[in-house]
Write a protein that holds these residues in place. Sequence first.
Motif: not given
Length: 350
Positions: A187-188, A209, A213, A328
């Motif tokens: 995702y990141d 964070r 998420i 990602e």
Amino acid sequence: MKSIQAATYLVHFQEKAYQELSKLVDTSNYSTIFILVDENTFEHCYPKFIQNLATNIRIQVIEIESGEINKNLETCIGVWNAITELGGDRKSLLITLGGGVITDLGGFVASCFKRGIDFVNIPTTLLSMVDASVGGKTGVDLGVLKNQIGLFANPEMVLIDTDYLTTVSEREIKSGTAEIIKYGVTYDVHLFNEIKENKNLNINDLIFRSIEIKNEVVLEDPKEKNIRKILNFGHTLGHAIESFHLDSEDKENLTHGEAIAIGMVCESYMSAKLLGFPSEKVKEVKEVGIYNKTKLLKEDFPAIIELLKHDKKNVNGQVNFVLLNDYENYKLDCKVSEELIVESMKFYNV
């Protein structure tokens, strides 16, 4: 640090967390407050917590034995009996103070007792802070099969106090870091790069964070019909490996994060073979160095694959994996042959 708005509750941090808990207790007219702990959190976390809970409401502590092996219906029955014997009713509040076993099991207990009482999650390990305590999943294992019995239920709030991390081992910190890596590669990627390069890591920022998420994903897909499946990267094979070690008398139990780390290496390899996930990135995932190496023996492969057949995400007997095209960039519901699963475990061993 600002609070995070989840579906029906807020995740609060540090001092504000205790302020918000006090407000909840002051305004909700609870009859009794039950605090669920294990022997470790009772000794190391409860003394700090109770100093931050000022109330005249009756408080009862219920202690269970620590460890995944106790995350079962038998333990739930013991807790339900204790709540009943201590005068619990529909206006009781259950506070979970502990790691993923406590938050998963406690949320399930609260959601079923008298068809549901309020509960608050206070995770005390890195893994439970970034994963188990948020997202509304509650439940217990069925034998060694992970999280087979449970339901979706949201707490009244989640309280994050990173001071509790001083009470856990380095092994547990690494276990939680594996889940943060999962958020990074799916995702990141900034999160993954920070851990990989070990540059001025700020644990508070990593936790915030990670929760942010997971919350974004869960808000979009509460019941895991689509994008929430990405949170299972590394978990499909990882859960089977974790269950296998839990059921083997001659093997040391793995932490959840250790098993997931193995699963991420194996599933990265599968991704390279099936989707062209770059080989240099497979190497990055394998060599990030956040876990202790565990040998997967060739003679154990069939038992691990057999456990895969009981994964709760299976449909019509088909094992479904989340794999990566790139960081990602994921693909859901991937079918993988037994031959490739075995090949991935051999790759992990090299």
